[in-house]
Design a protein around this motif. Structure first.
Motif, PDB file in Angstrom:
ATOM      1  N   GLY A  38      25.537 -12.325  30.987  1.00 35.76           N
ATOM      2  CA  GLY A  38      24.296 -11.982  31.665  1.00 35.76           C
ATOM      3  C   GLY A  38      24.221 -10.536  32.108  1.00 35.76           C
ATOM      4  N   ASP A  39      25.370  -9.832  32.145  1.00 40.63           N
ATOM      5  CA  ASP A  39      25.372  -8.416  32.510  1.00 40.63           C
ATOM      6  C   ASP A  39      24.715  -7.585  31.408  1.00 40.63           C
ATOM      7  OD1 ASP A  39      26.757  -9.019  34.810  1.00 40.63           O
ATOM      8  OD2 ASP A  39      28.678  -8.195  34.134  1.00 40.63           O
ATOM      9  N   ILE A  40      23.958  -6.580  31.820  1.00 42.39           N
ATOM     10  CA  ILE A  40      23.471  -5.593  30.866  1.00 42.39           C
ATOM     11  C   ILE A  40      24.662  -4.733  30.466  1.00 42.39           C
ATOM     12  CG2 ILE A  40      22.033  -3.545  30.567  1.00 42.39           C
ATOM     13  CD1 ILE A  40      20.377  -5.990  30.541  1.00 42.39           C
ATOM     14  N   THR A  41      24.918  -4.619  29.195  1.00 43.53           N
ATOM     15  CA  THR A  41      26.102  -3.884  28.751  1.00 43.53           C
ATOM     16  C   THR A  41      25.832  -2.379  28.757  1.00 43.53           C
ATOM     17  OG1 THR A  41      25.378  -4.334  26.479  1.00 43.53           O
ATOM     18  CG2 THR A  41      27.101  -5.750  27.398  1.00 43.53           C
ATOM     19  N   ILE A  53      25.712  10.417  14.726  1.00 47.31           N
ATOM     20  CA  ILE A  53      25.692   9.860  16.074  1.00 47.31           C
ATOM     21  C   ILE A  53      24.891   8.558  16.083  1.00 47.31           C
ATOM     22  CG2 ILE A  53      25.019  10.264  18.465  1.00 47.31           C
ATOM     23  CD1 ILE A  53      27.243  12.094  17.564  1.00 47.31           C
ATOM     24  N   HIS A  54      25.411   7.580  16.811  1.00 45.37           N
ATOM     25  CA  HIS A  54      24.721   6.302  16.972  1.00 45.37           C
ATOM     26  C   HIS A  54      24.646   5.949  18.451  1.00 45.37           C
ATOM     27  CE1 HIS A  54      25.028   5.204  12.644  1.00 45.37           C
ATOM     28  NE2 HIS A  54      26.173   5.856  12.720  1.00 45.37           N
ATOM     29  N   THR A  55      23.578   5.292  18.837  1.00 47.36           N
ATOM     30  CA  THR A  55      23.475   4.738  20.179  1.00 47.36           C
ATOM     31  C   THR A  55      23.467   3.214  20.085  1.00 47.36           C
ATOM     32  OG1 THR A  55      21.055   4.625  20.224  1.00 47.36           O
ATOM     33  CG2 THR A  55      22.082   6.724  20.889  1.00 47.36           C
ATOM     34  N   LEU A  56      23.814   2.579  21.182  1.00 45.33           N
ATOM     35  CA  LEU A  56      23.779   1.120  21.205  1.00 45.33           C
ATOM     36  C   LEU A  56      22.359   0.623  20.939  1.00 45.33           C
ATOM     37  CD1 LEU A  56      24.988  -1.669  21.704  1.00 45.33           C
ATOM     38  CD2 LEU A  56      24.696  -1.283  24.161  1.00 45.33           C
ATOM     39  N   GLU A  62      18.319  -7.762  16.024  1.00 43.36           N
ATOM     40  CA  GLU A  62      17.189  -8.520  16.586  1.00 43.36           C
ATOM     41  C   GLU A  62      17.661  -9.739  17.362  1.00 43.36           C
ATOM     42  OE1 GLU A  62      13.198 -10.946  15.052  1.00 43.36           O
ATOM     43  OE2 GLU A  62      14.480  -9.887  13.619  1.00 43.36           O
ATOM     44  N   LYS A  63      18.662 -10.436  16.841  1.00 45.39           N
ATOM     45  CA  LYS A  63      19.146 -11.660  17.492  1.00 45.39           C
ATOM     46  C   LYS A  63      20.368 -11.403  18.378  1.00 45.39           C
ATOM     47  CE  LYS A  63      16.357 -14.518  15.172  1.00 45.39           C
ATOM     48  NZ  LYS A  63      16.901 -15.332  14.059  1.00 45.39           N
ATOM     49  N   GLY A  64      21.046 -10.274  18.168  1.00 44.54           N
ATOM     50  CA  GLY A  64      22.246 -10.000  18.954  1.00 44.54           C
ATOM     51  C   GLY A  64      23.072  -8.899  18.324  1.00 44.54           C
ATOM     52  N   GLY A 155      19.962 -10.636  22.123  1.00 43.22           N
ATOM     53  CA  GLY A 155      18.990  -9.707  21.572  1.00 43.22           C
ATOM     54  C   GLY A 155      18.468  -8.691  22.567  1.00 43.22           C
ATOM     55  N   ALA A 156      18.633  -8.965  23.855  1.00 50.07           N
ATOM     56  CA  ALA A 156      18.192  -8.041  24.899  1.00 50.07           C
ATOM     57  C   ALA A 156      19.299  -7.096  25.353  1.00 50.07           C
ATOM     58  CB  ALA A 156      17.658  -8.829  26.098  1.00 50.07           C
ATOM     59  N   GLY A 157      20.475  -7.217  24.766  1.00 48.67           N
ATOM     60  CA  GLY A 157      21.587  -6.348  25.126  1.00 48.67           C
ATOM     61  C   GLY A 157      22.415  -6.847  26.293  1.00 48.67           C
TER      62      GLY A 157
END
Length: 218
Positions: A38-41, A53-56, A62-64, A155-157
């Protein structure tokens, strides 16, 4: 049949327990479980060895998203690297992306140098980004402790699952199946609650730069 060796302490964060492993025994560090379901990562912005370069946020599926901390040289990583590649390919087809992060001190562990990361990823069948956490700040933000250390996000991070790939470890004779992580993926897609009692991932400790060790490593 494997002959079990003597009992030794499994380094466990925050606690310790005793386990049996076949001789010769290897030092093994467990996940911290400091990030909770449940924590926002924590976000990140990290490069691949070629400088891209990549960001999270860019990498999230879409699903995870499966995020795991890893390296090139650890026997626990090598033991399951190809199976992780196969699982990542399977879950990509259903909307779950994968990203690997290498946080080790490469001056003291040159096998993990970025110059060798792409080759290791290719040999392991990894078709996903393999990023370099040079400052080790991302590993600390996620409270990562070992290689490999797995985190499955929704999916919401938000964190859905942290724990082991499966119960196989080098020399314990168990087949590498990804059973635990596969079950977590199934639960996530089904809309189930997070697994109640996940077993921690474990492996070599992250090779922290001298003076950069996080408090939970002490």
């Amino acid at each position: 049949m494997l002959q079990l060796g003597s009992m030794f302490d499994l380094i466990s964060l925050p606690g310790k327990r005793q386990v049996f492993y076949p001789l010769p025994a290897m030092s093994e560090v467990q996940s911290t479980f400091r990030l909770r379901p449940g924590d926002i990562t924590p976000s990140f912005q990290l490069p691949e060895p070629d400088g891209r370069i990549h960001t999270l946020e860019q990498l999230r599926g879409e699903k995870g998203t499966l995020v795991f901390f890893t390296c090139n040289h650890c026997p626990y990583v090598i033991h399951l690297a190809r199976a992780v590649g196969r699982l990542a390919e399977e879950i990509a087809a259903i909307g779950i992306s994968t990203v690997a992060i290498m946080p080790n001190d490469v001056e003291n562990y040159p096998d993990d140098h970025p110059d060798r990361m792409s080759a290791f990823a290719s040999e392991s069948g990894w078709a996903f980004p393999y990023l370099y956490d040079e400052t080790q700040e991302v590993a600390k933000a996620w409270s990562a402790a070992c290689t490999p250390d797995f985190f499955l996000l929704d999916g919401a991070g938000k964190l859905y699952y942290a724990g082991q790939f499966d119960s196989s470890r080098p020399k314990n004779g168990r087949e590498v199946t990804g059973e635990d992580l596969r079950a977590a993926v199934d639960g996530l897609l089904a809309g189930d609650g997070a697994p109640a009692k996940p077993y921690p991932s474990s492996g070599c400790n992250i090779k922290w730069k001298e003076g950069n060790e996080p408090p939970y490593f002490a």
